[in-house]
Design a protein around this motif. Sequence first.
Motif, PDB file in Angstrom:
ATOM      1  N   LYS A  55      -8.210  45.028 -36.620  1.00 17.96           N
ATOM      2  CA  LYS A  55      -8.173  44.174 -35.428  1.00 17.96           C
ATOM      3  C   LYS A  55      -9.218  43.066 -35.557  1.00 17.96           C
ATOM      4  CE  LYS A  55      -5.148  46.332 -32.753  1.00 17.96           C
ATOM      5  NZ  LYS A  55      -3.949  45.694 -32.180  1.00 17.96           N
ATOM      6  N   PRO A  56      -8.862  41.818 -35.246  1.00 17.23           N
ATOM      7  CA  PRO A  56      -9.831  40.713 -35.324  1.00 17.23           C
ATOM      8  C   PRO A  56     -10.843  40.775 -34.179  1.00 17.23           C
ATOM      9  CG  PRO A  56      -7.553  39.921 -35.361  1.00 17.23           C
ATOM     10  CD  PRO A  56      -7.517  41.334 -34.916  1.00 17.23           C
ATOM     11  N   VAL A  58     -22.044  37.410 -27.079  1.00 13.57           N
ATOM     12  CA  VAL A  58     -20.699  37.705 -26.591  1.00 13.57           C
ATOM     13  C   VAL A  58     -19.895  38.346 -27.722  1.00 13.57           C
ATOM     14  CG1 VAL A  58     -18.578  36.778 -25.581  1.00 13.57           C
ATOM     15  CG2 VAL A  58     -20.779  35.720 -25.024  1.00 13.57           C
ATOM     16  N   PHE A  59     -19.180  39.425 -27.391  1.00 14.15           N
ATOM     17  CA  PHE A  59     -18.290  40.083 -28.355  1.00 14.15           C
ATOM     18  C   PHE A  59     -16.877  39.992 -27.792  1.00 14.15           C
ATOM     19  CE2 PHE A  59     -16.026  43.924 -29.860  1.00 14.15           C
ATOM     20  CZ  PHE A  59     -16.154  43.758 -31.228  1.00 14.15           C
ATOM     21  N   ILE A  60     -15.934  39.463 -28.611  1.00 17.07           N
ATOM     22  CA  ILE A  60     -14.548  39.287 -28.175  1.00 17.07           C
ATOM     23  C   ILE A  60     -13.647  40.082 -29.118  1.00 17.07           C
ATOM     24  CG2 ILE A  60     -12.703  37.628 -27.729  1.00 17.07           C
ATOM     25  CD1 ILE A  60     -15.064  35.510 -27.512  1.00 17.07           C
ATOM     26  N   TYR A  61     -12.948  41.063 -28.558  1.00 17.40           N
ATOM     27  CA  TYR A  61     -12.107  41.967 -29.355  1.00 17.40           C
ATOM     28  C   TYR A  61     -10.642  41.678 -29.056  1.00 17.40           C
ATOM     29  CZ  TYR A  61      -9.996  46.392 -30.939  1.00 17.40           C
ATOM     30  OH  TYR A  61      -9.222  47.343 -31.566  1.00 17.40           O
ATOM     31  N   HIS A  62      -9.862  41.409 -30.113  1.00 20.33           N
ATOM     32  CA  HIS A  62      -8.437  41.111 -29.946  1.00 20.33           C
ATOM     33  C   HIS A  62      -7.628  42.411 -29.901  1.00 20.33           C
ATOM     34  CE1 HIS A  62      -8.197  36.646 -30.572  1.00 20.33           C
ATOM     35  NE2 HIS A  62      -9.457  36.887 -30.919  1.00 20.33           N
ATOM     36  N   ASN A  63      -7.166  42.761 -28.704  1.00 17.00           N
ATOM     37  CA  ASN A  63      -6.314  43.944 -28.570  1.00 17.00           C
ATOM     38  C   ASN A  63      -4.970  43.732 -29.250  1.00 17.00           C
ATOM     39  OD1 ASN A  63      -8.000  43.439 -25.924  1.00 17.00           O
ATOM     40  ND2 ASN A  63      -7.862  45.642 -26.154  1.00 17.00           N
ATOM     41  N   ASP A  64      -4.457  42.524 -29.152  1.00 18.18           N
ATOM     42  CA  ASP A  64      -3.211  42.111 -29.799  1.00 18.18           C
ATOM     43  C   ASP A  64      -3.245  40.585 -29.867  1.00 18.18           C
ATOM     44  OD1 ASP A  64      -2.120  41.031 -27.283  1.00 18.18           O
ATOM     45  OD2 ASP A  64      -1.799  43.110 -26.710  1.00 18.18           O
TER      46      ASP A  64
END
Length: 427
Positions: free
Chosen positions: A98-99, A114-120
């Motif tokens: 996952k990106p 800031v941490f941004i997690y791509h669920n989809d």
Amino acid sequence: MHRYWGIILALTIAVSCKDDNGQAKEFAQQVQQVKELPKVNEQYGFNLDEFTVHLDTVRNGDSFGELMQKNRVAYPKVAAISERYRDTFDVRKIRVGKPYVILKSKDTVGQAQVFIYHNDPINYTVVDMRDSAHAYRSKRKVKYIQREVSGVIETSLSEAILDQGIDYNVTHNLANVYAWTIDFSRLQKKDKFKVIYKEKYINDTIYAGAEPVEAAYFEHNGKPIYAFAYENDSLKNIVDYFDQDANNLRRTFLRMPVEFGRLSSRYNLNRRIKYYGYKVRPHKGTDYAAPIGTPIMATADGTVIESTRRGGNGKYVKIRHNGTYATQYLHMKAQKVKKGQFVRQGDVIGWVGMTGNTGGPHVCYRFWKHGKQVDPLKEELPQAEPLNESLKPDYFTYITPIKEQLDCIIYPKVLLEDEDDLITLNQ
């Protein structure tokens, strides 16, 4: 852009309150100043120019805690985020591949802010660690483009769609629409279809998948079957597919437990087998050949009453659907469900294998009615809930332009079997 137009609008209002003398010149100068404002590199709701941006994907062994500590975030803050925002961002469930994006301070410390997690491709989760940390979910702006697709079956439905460079999920979605009315293991050459659906794009160019089918037409063995998505129950947000006469295309049972399996052996009480000296050995199941690992689906809602391995059946699952019907799925590679578990129609309950007595990979599908095994292909399966009479006038008004749109879709050119001339097949 909205910011700039807002400024220009404000300037226009201000100018309108002034005298006409020198107004045009002053306004032109102000517009020029707005045009010269630096372009803001904004993504995810942040001005990326204010941070050092690190893009990566989750690798084997990565955890949220380790990623944060590598980027100068103290353990107490990581622990607090993990505990306080578990419902929004469960740090235990980040997945390999996952990106993610880390926005770091531009000073010498380079601390993650800031941490941004791509669920989809569309949905993402933001963990903002500036000041008091908080987490929230958001999504990227998506553009929907309606697409029309048609095809003529030469070998298979999936090949007819994939040959046009179209997402395989369209095949899957179309098969689901007609799962109760068409046996996809017995499609005929020259069967035809038309589909209307929407494709999703991020930033106008990044493909993000296909939406469910909006409307379709399938001509199987010369019989035309229309399908229109329509919300049958607005309170429960239930969308079903109905034909041009408002008949529900869904049945309480799927026609077969694998999406594109091949019917390899029918229910036959008088079957004779050479290996056993041509003695009668009844076959009370319906076999669908498919590659090992092909998902096996529950053909109707019900409760798992057996999930075990026994003798020639190999690994199997048996489901009780109600007081009348039960189904069984034999020779699995592995089961996905346990005894007592409730399953919905279409849920994957296991995978095709070769356990027990079998000469090749397939699922033996057995169908009980009132405790007796019967041939599911000869059963008149009960239909799903019909469209409410009060909704029919609105339904017919709704589908009229869509049906016209379907009828106007042209089939692609195909090569005739006995000649090299290309023709266009029309309905």
